[in-house]
Design a protein around this motif. Sequence first.
Motif, short mmCIF file in Angstrom:
data_model
loop_
_atom_site.label_atom_id
_atom_site.label_comp_id
_atom_site.label_asym_id
_atom_site.label_seq_id
_atom_site.Cartn_x
_atom_site.Cartn_y
_atom_site.Cartn_z
N SER A 98 -11.76 1.35 8.69
CA SER A 98 -11.03 2.12 7.55
C SER A 98 -10.99 3.55 7.88
CB SER A 98 -12.30 2.04 6.34
OG SER A 98 -11.79 2.83 5.25
N ILE A 147 -2.19 -1.34 9.00
CA ILE A 147 -2.92 -2.14 7.74
C ILE A 147 -3.57 -1.19 6.62
CG2 ILE A 147 -5.38 -3.17 7.75
CD1 ILE A 147 -3.77 -4.70 9.35
N SER A 148 -3.68 0.07 7.16
CA SER A 148 -3.90 1.03 6.21
C SER A 148 -3.55 2.57 6.41
CB SER A 148 -5.52 1.11 5.59
OG SER A 148 -5.96 1.82 6.51
N ALA A 170 -2.40 6.19 10.53
CA ALA A 170 -2.02 4.76 10.20
C ALA A 170 -3.35 3.98 11.05
CB ALA A 170 -0.89 4.20 10.52
N SER A 226 0.68 5.85 -0.12
CA SER A 226 -0.26 6.90 0.07
C SER A 226 0.77 8.11 0.15
CB SER A 226 -0.92 6.82 1.38
OG SER A 226 -1.83 8.15 1.45
N ASN A 270 -9.83 7.61 6.17
CA ASN A 270 -9.47 8.30 4.86
C ASN A 270 -9.43 9.71 5.39
OD1 ASN A 270 -9.00 9.13 2.19
ND2 ASN A 270 -11.26 9.05 1.92
N SER A 308 0.88 -1.25 0.02
CA SER A 308 -0.15 0.07 0.07
C SER A 308 0.86 1.27 0.08
CB SER A 308 -1.05 -0.12 1.27
OG SER A 308 -1.67 1.04 1.25
#
Length: 167
Positions: free
Chosen positions: A130, A78-79, A89, A29, A132, A27
């Motif tokens: 999740s 994780i993302s 994060a 970003s 964003n 991943s």
Amino acid sequence: GQLGNGESYYGYDESIVDFGNDRYPISVSSGLYHTCVILDNGELKCWGSNTFGQLGLGTTTNHFTPQTVNLGPGRTAISLALGTYFTCALLDDGSVSCWGEGSSGQLGLGNTNSVSIPNTVSLGGNTVASINAGASSICAIFSDGGLACWGYIPGQNSGISQSIPQL
């Protein structure tokens, strides 16, 4: 330096970023001038401009190659959600950590301070599924479907800063 190739100039060529030890990104970003990746083993690496500590290394020194971010004992990412000058994060335990510029409350720490190391956002014990980010705000979706947002929220004539996540 956000290209990760060791240079600080604007590049127009492909850059191969070396993560070492046969690791590869799963991943990626980017913020305004910084980039972060999660590697196949959950390790988080960031590089680029670090004016507000957005690389999470405990300093404000710029780095033009990938640097490992300490997420805490046994924690993996994780993302990712990167804003203009901050990074958040989602960790393997369902928690969220944020660092970097906090002037609009986008770190979710209850103040408008900037921090250069990962800090856990208090989300009322909710597990996050999740995240964003916008330029100066972030939202988290909980595993049970709930939502929390914090940071700069533009209004009709002016913005509102919310430094504590609204559950």
